[in-house]
Motif scaffolding. Sequence first.
Motif, PDB file in Angstrom:
ATOM      1  N   UNK A   1       0.829  -1.204   0.000  1.00 45.09           N
ATOM      2  CA  UNK A   1       0.000   0.000   0.000  1.00 45.09           C
ATOM      3  C   UNK A   1       0.865   1.256   0.000  1.00 45.09           C
ATOM      4  N   UNK A   2       1.874   1.281   0.863  1.00 42.16           N
ATOM      5  CA  UNK A   2       2.782   2.439   0.895  1.00 42.16           C
ATOM      6  C   UNK A   2       3.598   2.524  -0.381  1.00 42.16           C
ATOM      7  N   UNK A   3       3.949   1.358  -0.928  1.00 45.17           N
ATOM      8  CA  UNK A   3       4.693   1.323  -2.186  1.00 45.17           C
ATOM      9  C   UNK A   3       3.867   1.958  -3.307  1.00 45.17           C
ATOM     10  N   UNK A   4       2.582   1.596  -3.393  1.00 44.99           N
ATOM     11  CA  UNK A   4       1.710   2.186  -4.417  1.00 44.99           C
ATOM     12  C   UNK A   4       1.588   3.696  -4.233  1.00 44.99           C
ATOM     13  N   UNK A   5       1.449   4.135  -2.987  1.00 38.56           N
ATOM     14  CA  UNK A   5       1.380   5.581  -2.727  1.00 38.56           C
ATOM     15  C   UNK A   5       2.681   6.264  -3.130  1.00 38.56           C
ATOM     16  N   UNK A   6       3.786   5.623  -2.827  1.00 36.25           N
ATOM     17  CA  UNK A   6       5.097   6.201  -3.169  1.00 36.25           C
ATOM     18  C   UNK A   6       5.237   6.350  -4.689  1.00 36.25           C
ATOM     19  N   UNK A   7       4.788   5.338  -5.438  1.00 41.76           N
ATOM     20  CA  UNK A   7       4.828   5.423  -6.905  1.00 41.76           C
ATOM     21  C   UNK A   7       4.012   6.624  -7.384  1.00 41.76           C
ATOM     22  N   UNK A   8       2.905   6.895  -6.688  1.00 44.07           N
ATOM     23  CA  UNK A   8       2.037   8.023  -7.051  1.00 44.07           C
ATOM     24  C   UNK A   8       2.598   9.357  -6.533  1.00 44.07           C
ATOM     25  N   UNK A   9       3.708   9.288  -5.771  1.00 46.78           N
ATOM     26  CA  UNK A   9       4.330  10.506  -5.256  1.00 46.78           C
ATOM     27  C   UNK A   9       3.819  10.937  -3.894  1.00 46.78           C
TER      28      UNK A   9
ATOM     29  N   UNK B   1      -1.233  19.534  -2.185  1.00 49.39           N
ATOM     30  CA  UNK B   1      -0.114  20.452  -2.398  1.00 49.39           C
ATOM     31  C   UNK B   1       1.209  19.792  -2.008  1.00 49.39           C
ATOM     32  N   UNK B   2       1.208  19.113  -0.874  1.00 49.11           N
ATOM     33  CA  UNK B   2       2.419  18.451  -0.383  1.00 49.11           C
ATOM     34  C   UNK B   2       2.426  16.942  -0.630  1.00 49.11           C
ATOM     35  N   UNK B   3       1.348  16.441  -1.269  1.00 41.98           N
ATOM     36  CA  UNK B   3       1.191  15.005  -1.533  1.00 41.98           C
ATOM     37  C   UNK B   3       1.445  14.174  -0.279  1.00 41.98           C
ATOM     38  N   UNK B   4       0.725  14.551   0.758  1.00 39.25           N
ATOM     39  CA  UNK B   4       0.833  13.849   2.029  1.00 39.25           C
ATOM     40  C   UNK B   4      -0.566  13.722   2.620  1.00 39.25           C
TER      41      UNK B   4
ATOM     42  N   UNK C   1     -10.807   9.053  -2.631  1.00 31.37           N
ATOM     43  CA  UNK C   1     -11.148   7.702  -2.198  1.00 31.37           C
ATOM     44  C   UNK C   1      -9.957   6.761  -2.399  1.00 31.37           C
ATOM     45  N   UNK C   2      -9.350   6.812  -3.571  1.00 33.95           N
ATOM     46  CA  UNK C   2      -8.247   5.904  -3.889  1.00 33.95           C
ATOM     47  C   UNK C   2      -7.055   6.160  -2.972  1.00 33.95           C
ATOM     48  N   UNK C   3      -6.677   7.411  -2.842  1.00 35.86           N
ATOM     49  CA  UNK C   3      -5.529   7.748  -1.993  1.00 35.86           C
ATOM     50  C   UNK C   3      -5.831   7.432  -0.533  1.00 35.86           C
ATOM     51  N   UNK C   4      -7.032   7.784  -0.079  1.00 36.65           N
ATOM     52  CA  UNK C   4      -7.427   7.490   1.297  1.00 36.65           C
ATOM     53  C   UNK C   4      -7.475   6.002   1.575  1.00 36.65           C
ATOM     54  N   UNK C   5      -7.997   5.244   0.625  1.00 36.33           N
ATOM     55  CA  UNK C   5      -8.066   3.790   0.790  1.00 36.33           C
ATOM     56  C   UNK C   5      -6.661   3.202   0.930  1.00 36.33           C
TER      57      UNK C   5
END
Length: 185
Positions: free
Chosen positions: A4-12, A140-143, A39-43
């Motif tokens: 999950x974190x890996x997918x988020x990291x790929x998305x920045x 803005x900060x992608x966090x 939804x996708x990022x939160x999930x």
Amino acid sequence: MSIWRFLLKIMGWDVDKNTPTGINKMVIVVGPHTSNWDFIIGYLALRSYKVKAKFLIKKELFKGPLGWFLKNAGGVPVDRKNKNLNFTDQAVRYFKDNDEMFLIFTPEATRSYNADWKLGFYYIAKRAKVPIYLCYLDYKNKKGGFYKPFEMTDDVNADIRYIKNTLSQFQGKFPEQGIKPVDQE
């Protein structure tokens, strides 16, 4: 690193490290909500925390493959047209009937700007005697992730002002549609 974190990291994206521990039940308030991407990022973020949360979504979307996906992702269908349905009572019962329950709300109730929040999350948390945790998405900060717990008082208006002002510091995908500080509404 989890998938999950890996997918988020790929998305920045990065996930906030403020993980609640030792809590089995909570109402999660997420903001700002300005895009379907939320939804996708939160999930992905919640899965990276190993939180299997439930969220409310209009029942019309529970058809075919999307319905299957939403149900498996934690979706709870809501009939928004049924005015006799007391969802607050049902949600309080969900908390009482489950040893672990995390229920997500986007109180703006729309992806457009809305100063008139739905307060069901507040009354559900109060009646179920569970904490409210504030979560955010900051494009803005992608966090994003858990920000902090919120202590309810007996003044609902002051509490909502505080939550709005806290979440207004974060920028949605479409900033003009995001949460504004109360003095700018």
